[in-house]
Every structure is written in structure tokens, then in C-alpha cells.
Write an enzyme that holds these catalytic residues in place. Structure first.
Site, PDB file in Angstrom:
ATOM      1  N   GLU A 140      58.632  90.581  20.028  1.00 40.40           N
ATOM      2  CA  GLU A 140      57.416  91.279  19.602  1.00 40.40           C
ATOM      3  C   GLU A 140      57.769  92.554  18.839  1.00 40.40           C
ATOM      4  O   GLU A 140      57.141  92.883  17.836  1.00 40.40           O
ATOM      5  CB  GLU A 140      56.518  91.603  20.803  1.00 40.40           C
ATOM      6  CG  GLU A 140      56.126  90.416  21.676  1.00 40.40           C
ATOM      7  CD  GLU A 140      55.641  89.194  20.912  1.00 40.40           C
ATOM      8  OE1 GLU A 140      55.071  89.341  19.824  1.00 40.40           O
ATOM      9  OE2 GLU A 140      55.859  88.068  21.407  1.00 40.40           O
TER      10      GLU A 140
ATOM     11  N   HIS B 191      58.777  91.803  15.303  1.00 41.28           N
ATOM     12  CA  HIS B 191      57.640  91.473  14.447  1.00 41.28           C
ATOM     13  C   HIS B 191      57.132  92.701  13.675  1.00 41.28           C
ATOM     14  O   HIS B 191      56.433  92.560  12.676  1.00 41.28           O
ATOM     15  CB  HIS B 191      56.472  90.941  15.283  1.00 41.28           C
ATOM     16  CG  HIS B 191      56.426  89.442  15.429  1.00 41.28           C
ATOM     17  ND1 HIS B 191      56.620  88.574  14.373  1.00 41.28           N
ATOM     18  CD2 HIS B 191      56.179  88.660  16.514  1.00 41.28           C
ATOM     19  CE1 HIS B 191      56.484  87.326  14.801  1.00 41.28           C
ATOM     20  NE2 HIS B 191      56.225  87.345  16.099  1.00 41.28           N
TER      21      HIS B 191
ATOM     22  N   GLU C 208      57.173  83.657  12.258  1.00 39.92           N
ATOM     23  CA  GLU C 208      57.621  83.201  13.580  1.00 39.92           C
ATOM     24  C   GLU C 208      59.043  82.631  13.556  1.00 39.92           C
ATOM     25  O   GLU C 208      59.867  82.955  14.407  1.00 39.92           O
ATOM     26  CB  GLU C 208      56.637  82.193  14.167  1.00 39.92           C
ATOM     27  CG  GLU C 208      55.262  82.792  14.485  1.00 39.92           C
ATOM     28  CD  GLU C 208      55.316  84.005  15.396  1.00 39.92           C
ATOM     29  OE1 GLU C 208      56.362  84.250  16.024  1.00 39.92           O
ATOM     30  OE2 GLU C 208      54.302  84.739  15.480  1.00 39.92           O
TER      31      GLU C 208
ATOM     32  N   ALA D 105      53.186  86.740  24.439  1.00 44.21           N
ATOM     33  CA  ALA D 105      52.886  88.125  24.098  1.00 44.21           C
ATOM     34  C   ALA D 105      52.424  88.197  22.661  1.00 44.21           C
ATOM     35  O   ALA D 105      52.505  87.211  21.935  1.00 44.21           O
ATOM     36  CB  ALA D 105      54.120  89.008  24.288  1.00 44.21           C
ATOM     37  N   MET D 106      51.949  89.380  22.257  1.00 41.74           N
ATOM     38  CA  MET D 106      51.367  89.520  20.927  1.00 41.74           C
ATOM     39  C   MET D 106      51.769  90.848  20.295  1.00 41.74           C
ATOM     40  O   MET D 106      51.672  91.900  20.935  1.00 41.74           O
ATOM     41  CB  MET D 106      49.840  89.396  21.050  1.00 41.74           C
ATOM     42  CG  MET D 106      49.109  89.564  19.747  1.00 41.74           C
ATOM     43  SD  MET D 106      49.575  88.270  18.551  1.00 41.74           S
ATOM     44  CE  MET D 106      49.397  89.167  17.026  1.00 41.74           C
ATOM     45  N   GLU D 107      52.159  90.753  19.025  1.00 42.57           N
ATOM     46  CA  GLU D 107      52.782  91.873  18.319  1.00 42.57           C
ATOM     47  C   GLU D 107      51.819  92.837  17.644  1.00 42.57           C
ATOM     48  O   GLU D 107      52.197  93.473  16.656  1.00 42.57           O
ATOM     49  CB  GLU D 107      53.737  91.312  17.261  1.00 42.57           C
ATOM     50  CG  GLU D 107      53.064  90.613  16.055  1.00 42.57           C
ATOM     51  CD  GLU D 107      52.905  89.096  16.177  1.00 42.57           C
ATOM     52  OE1 GLU D 107      52.890  88.601  17.317  1.00 42.57           O
ATOM     53  OE2 GLU D 107      52.786  88.423  15.143  1.00 42.57           O
ATOM     54  N   ASN D 108      50.587  93.013  18.124  1.00 39.94           N
ATOM     55  CA  ASN D 108      49.635  93.941  17.515  1.00 39.94           C
ATOM     56  C   ASN D 108      50.328  95.255  17.139  1.00 39.94           C
ATOM     57  O   ASN D 108      51.107  95.791  17.910  1.00 39.94           O
ATOM     58  CB  ASN D 108      48.502  94.260  18.499  1.00 39.94           C
ATOM     59  CG  ASN D 108      48.010  93.029  19.201  1.00 39.94           C
ATOM     60  OD1 ASN D 108      47.534  92.103  18.583  1.00 39.94           O
ATOM     61  ND2 ASN D 108      48.173  92.997  20.527  1.00 39.94           N
TER      62      ASN D 108
END
Ligand code: PHE
Ligand code: ZN
Length: 871
Positions: free
Chosen positions: A297, A300, A319, A261-264
Site C-alpha cells: 500500500e 502505491h 497492481e 487493504a487500500m492505498e487511499n
């Protein structure tokens, strides 16, 4: 080209505001970037030049301060636009075209299952539009997204400002994100999506709307993720005083995604596997993972987004710290001991092997060719261990003070690992410079602990640390190693000791080893008489090291039965099992005596009323082949696999009466009611089937069809390595039941691939023709090929090299579409240092074949490192 950490230079210009316009059409996407630039006062007296990165983009227009630059004068090179002689303040605008509709790399803007989505970390933004694509350039983004009305949802970061109709059947949305961010946190999603909605009120009373967007028909599977999100938000407030900072938090689930997943900022994008889950389609372990990734996420937002990395060498800054935070959250939410055992298992199975491999690197690397190759277990998991050591050293309040100072000093900026350690040190007025070594040195330290016998109720320990040489060739100086330890008496009770003959006694001490060797005596409290002290070392795995001690098997059984530190109870069982397997694999040892001793210990553990079922279950998880291998040179993974199976069968025999009792209907049904009970039941079922118990086989066969996925998958897994009809029937029943559910089918692929009886290369080729297989979907590739490499040693490491050759062919094919995935999946082929010459030669031949096929920069970096290390 090799990039060096030491080459860092601040950007010559800052972006004070960025305006993006993204207009999506079926055959192309038009992107305008309008950037307000100002000379960076901290950049020294550099030239007035600035790079706008761009990759696979077609430039259409370029202007500076609204003055159009003629096409012939465009300062374009391989890396993008190189502007020179800029005014101190100016506005640069570019219009370019990109092609999401043919983008198979899954970075930049791409199509997944009919929706457009983005992945920008670390350097994907440059595939969308021209921009200074580096994390230390932070700015406020305003984004206009336009598409056909067939795509009703137009999402980006921050707050929705305006929506409206555009030309002919098109519409637009404008988003504004008030928080300055680097380009890697930009996101945009366009599609026909369904939304689950909820809300959260922060500690200071901000009402936050929570949206989880999914493909049509999947809203019913978002409950667990939503609940996990709300609990994460609350936990970060309670534990670190960190609140969410926007009125909207969005998660989008996509089926094609390279990572978890990505923390945009304000718009997390998830691999759908880590959002869509309920008890019918996901196991308890899956649900737990969904929870921890949602938490990761979300966390972050502060450790990564509000304070980000100055450059990508600092990746562990966000990270390692965020993994540490999600581990703490999971430990608080579930059971601390089980969580620690799980985290250390992963570290040993994934990170320790990396340290021994050609791609070894420190948690803060010194150089790279392709930064995508550094999203590793070292940066993440070992990075978290380094934070954990410092946090333990400072204590809970001290660590909190350090975090508070970190945010006070650095909120809104892009910083380094040194800045983080300095905040911890300064806030506690303490010197942490020794811990800096953990950032610069690759390799897993070996910690040798020996008892010096000095008799009566005094025990002296000699500690010695050594750091093996790694492929990274980093320094090998002694680093601080905190060793938490205590002692048990013959009855298994803790014995208080003091560090000086008449010092204060305590049940537990932390020895902070600073040098290569260290000697420390422990004195049992007076009146204890002449006691036999069993040392319990490295409690809770207080440092990421390989421990070698002089304990006997009897002493390990004693710790396994009585230690107050549950991690060390678990670890004693791990060591005993590993010793037994290794002896059997290398000496042809029959296993009987070891298995009998272990069975006895397990029997007692099962009988302990106060022990959680989840913990009992974790005790039964035998160390995997990648962990066992580390103790041998040469190591034969196939022999280890078979010996491990033999131990499983022997334990199943040794515990047959008790397994039979647990499998009886009433006991079994009671266990099925809780997650811990289900884990324990699955562990016992596995042993029972391994020992060919008819009762266990019958129950497993029936349980395949259970509505609960933990029970269903546990049953198939138990049957999966037995050459019985029940296995085939079970797997095909599972297939038929789930063939229309792409996510659950990943489990089926995985089990097929991992089976020693079924998972042959020929079978894998068939699986890759299955209608549910999608060669462009990383989850499917991992389910078939990844599971084969990590879970099917017999066929992957087959004597004739056929497993390696097959994987090499697949990787060459995948590399043409998705270099990130090929470069990640090649890693097992590079881990040959402990294998015999025959296997090494076959692995080298496979790598050479890949190298000849002109691999991508990503894949070439890994393959060439491996070839160089072994030539
Ligand atoms: N930053 C993401 C995380 O750890 C991982 C990621 C990296 C995702 C690169 C996609 C691409 O949470
Ligand atoms: Zn992360």
C-alpha cells in the site's frame, strides 16, 4: 452491460477543484460535492456534456453556477446525473443523501465496528456523492467532515487545515490534499479511535508524522505494522529514489473490509487482520504478510497514486507493478530463494487455475460487466511476473532508468500499460513490443524443452511454446519467454558453457525465446572432457509458464541436491512430490519407492549446514491439490488429497529417526528461537504426526498452548487431520484461549473448516452460529467458507454434491448483502473443466440454482460465464 477497453473516450470536462462536505448523522449522511469544471482541451469537439455518477443516492439539490435547478428538471438516470449544454467553465454543486448505517456492501461509506469508513476503489465514490467517478479525472480535494462529538476522530486525505465546533454537540474537520487524485483514492474515517504515533525523516529531510489508528485497546498490536512502514519508506528511497510527499501518513485498521487493504492517498485503510499482529496472536507467516501489505500500500503512493490508471482496464499498470515492488522488498528484507518459492506457489495455486477457468482473462482485460470482478490473481500476480520478465531483461539499472522516465513523463497523470512499457523501452533504447503480447493474451504458455543428443560435452536443447485456448478467446501468438538456465556435472558442480563452440563461457545463460520453436546448443568449456550435463531450466522461474522437460527422477534429485539456483532446488522437490502423488492417486502406486527416494533427498538437505532453516522448511511444503489437479484430466481432487496425505505419512516414516532427533527438547528449543527454525519444526511436526509418531503427537498436543502463535497454530495444524482425541482437545483448547479475540478466532474457524475429520457441512453450519461468527464480516466468511473450499477437498468435492449445494445456499444469502464477496467466493464452483462428468453436473446444478435466484451484477457475471463455458 458489457464495457469494452476499445470504447475508451477522454472525459469532456476536467475537474479543476473539488470541495466535499460530508455530514454524518445516525440515520443518514448528507454529502455536498462542489465541482469546478472546465472543458477538456484533449477531448476533441465533443458535446458539452458531463456525467456525475451516483448510485443509491437521493439527490436533494442541484445547481450550476449557483443557479438552482428545479427538481423536475434534474437530468437524472440510472447511472446518475447527465449534464448537457454546459458552459466551458462552470461550478456544479449537488447535495445528496446516502446511508452508511445500512450499507452492507462495504463499498462507499459504511459502518464497521462503530466507526464510519470508506472504500472507493474502483467505483465506490459514486455511492457517497455525485461525481465523475473515473480514474482519469484527477483533482485537488478539499473536504469538510462533520459528525457528533461521540466520534472524536474525523480523518481524510492530505493535511489537516482546520477543526472546530459545529452546531449542538457536533464538530468538524477540514482536510486539504495538495496532490491531484482520482475519486477512487478518496477516503474518510470517523470514529472513536486510538492512535499509535511515530515519525520518519525522508532522504531530503521531510519530517513525516506516521499515525496508525485502531479500535480502542489495540494500540499494543501496531508495532510490527509501524516498523514495516518505516522500512518500506526507506526501501523505496534506496531502491527507486521515491520519497513520501506529504507531512502525514495515516493508516486505519477496520474489521469489515472486502480486501486486504487500500492505498487511499495519505490515508491507507486496512483490513485489521493485516495491521494488528504480534508474536502471540499472529504467526511468522502472518507477520510477514502484514509487512508485505503495508509495503504494498505504501508503494502505491508512487505506482498508483502519483501515476494512476487511465481506465480500469489498465488495473495491472498499478497492481502488477506494485506487487512486483513488494515482492522485491520482501526478497531484500528476508531470503530471496524462499520468497521466490512462496510467490511461485501462489501463482501456481491461484493464477494458473484461473487461466484454465471460465473467467480466464489477460492481465489487461478487453471487457467486463463488473470491474470489481477483475481484482484477480491474473491482474496482480501474473501482472507482477510480466513486469519481472521485463525487469530481468533490462537488468537492475535498466529497469531503474525505465522507472525514472515513467515518473518523469507521467507524474500527476492517468496512463496506460502501453505508456509504462514505452517508458521502459525508450529509456533503454530497446524494443519491448514483443512483451506487449503478455498484456493481451490470456492463458499460461506451455514450454516444452527436449534434449537433442549430440554427445561429447555439447548439449542441444529444443524449445517449443504453445498457448492453450482459454475461455477469453484472446490471440495465441508466441510471446517472448526468457529462459534462464545452466548445467550441472555429475558431481553437482556448475559447468560453464558457451553458446558457440569457441564463445565465451558462463555458468548461466538467458535464452530469450521469441518464436514458437527455438533450438540452442551449449558447449562445455574445453578441457571439461566428456561430461554428463544435467540441465537446470527456467531458473528462478524466469517466466510464468508451465514447464515440461525430459529430466529423469534421478536428474531431479540431482538438482534438488546441488543446483546453485535455490528456486530450482525447491522446484525439483515440488515436481518429484507431485509425480509421486499423481502416480499414487491414479495408479494405486504404493508410493514406497518414490517416498524412499524423496526421504533420502530431504535427509541430505536437513544435514546441509549452510542452508537456511526457512529454506529447508519451504522444501517440505508439498504442492497443493489445486496445483496437482492441473496435470490430470479428469482430475479427482479427493483422490489427490488422500494421496498427498499418504506421501506426507510416508515421508514421516522415512525420516522418523531424524524427526525424532529434531523433536528432542534441546534441539527443538533451539529451533523455536528463530522464524526459520519454527517453520522447519512445524514442517517436521506435521510429518511426524502424519506418520502417527507418538512423540510428535505428544509434542504437538503440548505445543498448542505455547505463547508463540507460530508454534501454537503449527501444532493444531499438525493435529488437525488426524482422527485422534488430541485433535479435538487441541482445537478446543485453542478456542477457549482465544474466544474473546475476534482476529485469532478466524484461525480457529479456518482450522475447523479445513479439517478432513471435523470440517463437515454439518460442522460448518454450527460454526456459522458461533458468537464470534459475523455474516457481514468478509474475514469470517473467508475463514469458514473460503477455507472449506480451498483447504478441505474431501468435503467440498464430496461425491454426493453436498459441499457444492451448501456453498450455493450460502452464496445466495451473502449476495443479498455483499455482492463483491459472493462473486469472489463462487470462483471455486466454476473451476470444473478437469473434473469428471458427475462432479461437473453437480457443480453446474449449484450454479444454475444461484442463477435462478437473480444474483447481483457481480455474481451474475461470474456464474453466467461459467454456465456458458460448460454448456
Ligand atoms: N487497491 C488495493 C490494493 O491492491 C486493493 C483493493 C481493491 C482494495 C478494491 C479494496 C477494493 O492494494
Ligand atoms: Zn495494490
Amino acid at each position: 452491460m458489457l464495457k469494452l477497453r476499445s470504447d475508451y473516450r477522454p472525459p469532456a470536462y476536467l475537474v479543476t477543484a473539488a470541495y466535499l462536505d460530508i455530514s454524518i448523522f445516525d440515520d443518514q449522511t448528507l454529502v455536498t460535492t462542489r465541482l469546478e469544471l472546465t472543458k477538456n482541451p484533449d477531448a476533441g469537439t465533443g458535446a458539452n456534456e458531463m456525467r456525475l455518477n451516483g448510485r443509491d443516492l437521493e439527490l436533494k439539490r442541484l445547481s450550476i453556477d449557483n443557479i438552482e435547478i428545479a427538481k423536475d428538471d434534474w437530468p437524472l438516470d440510472d447511472a446518475g446525473i447527465h449534464l448537457t449544454n454546459l458552459p466551458e467553465n462552470c461550478v456544479v454543486e449537488s447535495l445528496s443523501v446516502c446511508h452508511p448505517e445500512t450499507n452492507t456492501t462495504l463499498e462507499g461509506l459504511y459502518l464497521s465496528g462503530g466507526m464510519y469508513c470508506t472504500q472507493c476503489e474502483p467505483e465506490g465514490f459514486r455511492r457517497i456523492g455525485f461525481y465523475p467517478d473515473r480514474p482519469d479525472v484527477m483533482t485537488i480535494f478539499t473536504v469538510r467532515v462533520e459528525a457528533d462529538i461521540a466520534y472524536p476522530k474525523l480523518l481524510s486525505n492530505g493535511n489537516l487545515v482546520e477543526t472546530g465546533a459545529a452546531s449542538e454537540g457536533r464538530h468538524f474537520a477540514i482536510w486539504h490534499d495538495p496532490h491531484p487524485k482520482p475519486s477512487y483514492l478518496f477516503a474518510c474515517v470517523v470514529g472513536d479511535l486510538e492512535c499509535a504515533e511515530d515519525s520518519f525523516v525522508t532522504a531530503s529531510g521531510r519530517d513525516v508524522t506516521l499515525h496508525i489508528y485502531v479500535e480502542k485497546g489495540n494500540v499494543g498490536l501496531t508495532g510490527h505494522a509501524m516498523d514495516s512502514l518505516k522500512r518500506s519508506m526507506k526501501w523505496d528511497e534506496d531502491r527507486f529514489g521515491l520519497e513520501y510527499d506529504l507531512d502525514l501518513f495515516q493508516i486505519v485498521a477496520v474489521s469489515h473490509f472486502n480486501m486486504g487493504a487500500m492505498e487511499n492517498k495519505g490515508l491507507n485503510i486496512f483490513n485489521s487482520k493485516f495491521v494488528l499482529a504480534d508474536t502471540n496472536t499472529a504467526t511468522d507467516t502472518d507477520l510477514h504478510r502484514v509487512e508485505s501489505i503495508v509495503a504494498h500500500e505504501y508503494f502505491h503512493n508512487w505506482t498508483g497514486n502519483r501515476v494512476t490508471c487511465r481506465d480500469w482496464f489498465q488495473l495491472t499498470l498499478k497492481e502488477g507493478l506494485t506487487v512486483y515492488r513488494d515482492q522485491c522488498f520482501s526478497a531484500d528484507t528476508h531470503d530471496e530463494g524462499v520468497q521466490r518459492a512462496d510467490d511461485v506457489s501462489l501463482l501456481r495455486a491461484a493464477q494458473f487455475p484461473e487461466d484454465r477457468s471460465p473467467t480466464a482473462h489477460p492481465i489487461r482485460p478487453e471487457s467486463y460487466r463488473e470491474i470489481n470482478n477483475f481484482y484477480t490473481a491474473t491482474v496482480y500476480e501474473k501482472g507482477a511476473e510480466v513486469i519481472r520478465m521485463m525487469a530481468a531483461f533490462l537488468g537492475r539499472d535498466g529497469f531503474r532508468k525505465g522507472m525514472d522516465l515513467y515518473f518523469k513523463r507521467h507524474d500527476g497523470s492517468a496512463v496506460t500499460c502501453d505508456d509504462f512499457v514505452a517508458a521502459l523501452a525508450d529509456s533503454n533504447d530497446i524494443d519491448l513490443s514483443g512483451f506487449a503480447r503478455w498484456y493481451e493474451q490470456a492463458g499460461t504458455p506451455h514450454l516444452l524443452v527436449k534434449r537433442v543428443d549430440d554427445g561429447k560435452s555439447t548439449i542441444t536443447l529444443d524449445f517449443e511454446q504453445t498457448l492453450p485456448e482459454t475461455a477469453a478467446k484472446t490471440p495465441r501468438n508466441p510471446a517472448p519467454i526468457p529462459i534462464r538456465l545452466g548445467f550441472l556435472d555429475a558431481a553437482g558442480h556448475p559447468v560453464a558453457t558457451s553458446l558457440t563452440p569457441d564463445g565465451v563461457s558462463a555458468d548461466e545463460h538467458v535464452v530469450l525465446m521469441q518464436k514458437a520453436t527455438h533450438r540452442q546448443s551449449f558447449h562445455a568449456a574445453s578441457g571439461a572432457g566428456d561430461v554428463a550435463l544435467t540441465p537446470s531450466l527456467l531458473r528462478n522461474f524466469s517466466a510464468p509458464v508451465v514447464l515440461a522437460d525430459d529430466l529423469s527422477a534421478a536428474e531431479r534429485l540431482h538438482l534438488m541436491a546441488h543446483d546453485t539456483d535455490r528456486f530450482n532446488r525447491w522446484d525439483a522437490a515440488q515436481t518429484l512430490a507431485a509425480d509421486a502423488i499423481i502416480a499414487a492417486a491414479t495408479g494405486g502406486n504404493s508410493l514406497d519407492a518414490d517416498a524412499a527416494a524423496l526421504s533420502g533427498a530431504y535427509r541430505n538437505i536437513l544435514g546441509e549446514a549452510d542452508l537456511l532453516d526457512a529454506f529447508k522448511a519451504s522444501m517440505f511444503a508439498l504442492p497443493g491439490v489445486s496445483v496437482l489437479e492441473s496435470r490430470l484430466n479428469p482430475a479427482d481432487p479427493v483422490a489427490l488429497y488422500h494421496a498427498r496425505m499418504r506421501l506426507q505419512a510416508a515421508l514421516g516414516d522415512g525420516l522418523s529417526d531424524i524427526i525424532a532427533a529434531y523433536l528432542k527438547d534441546d534441539v527443538r528449543h533451539a529451533l523455536q528461537a528463530s522464524d526459520g527454525g519454527r517453520a522447519l519444526l512445524n514442517a517436521l511436526l506435521m510429518l511426524g504426526v502424519a506418520a502417527s509418531s507418538k512423540q510428535a503427537e505428544d509434542i504437538a498436543a503440548a505445543q498448542v498452548l505455547d505463547a508463540n502463535m507460530t508454534l501454537s497454530q503449527g501444532a493444531v495444524m499438525a493435529l488437525n487431520n488426524s482422527a485422534s482425541a488430541a485433535r479435538d482437545v487441541g482445537l478446543s483448547a485453542f478456542h477457549d484461549r482465544w474466544q474473546d479475540n475476534p482476529l485469532v478466532m478466524e484461525k480457529w474457524f479456518q482450522m475447523e473448516s479445513m479439517s478432513v475429520v471435523g470440517g463437515t457441512v454439518a460442522r460448518l453450519k454450527t460454526l456459522m452460529q458461533h458468537p464470534s461468527f459475523d455474516p457481514n464480516n468478509p474475514n469470517k466468511l473467508r475463514a469458514v467458507l473460503g477455507a472449506f473450499m480451498s483447504g478441505n477437498p474431501v468435503h467440498f468435492y464430496a461425491e454426493d454434491g453436498s459441499g457444492f449445494a451448501f456453498i450455493a445456499d450460502c452464496l445466495i444469502d451473502i449476495d443479498g448483502r455483499n455482492p463483491q464477496i459472493s462473486a469472489r467466493m463462487v470462483l471455486p464452483l466454476t473451476r470444473m473443466s478437469a473434473y469428471d462428468d458427475g462432479r461437473k453436473a453437480q457443480m453446474m446444478a449449484a450454479l444454475r440454482r444461484i442463477d435462478k435466484a437473480k444474483p447481483s451484477n457481480d455474481l451474475a457475471e461470474i456464474v453466467e460465464k461459467a454456465l456458458a463455458a460448460n454448456s
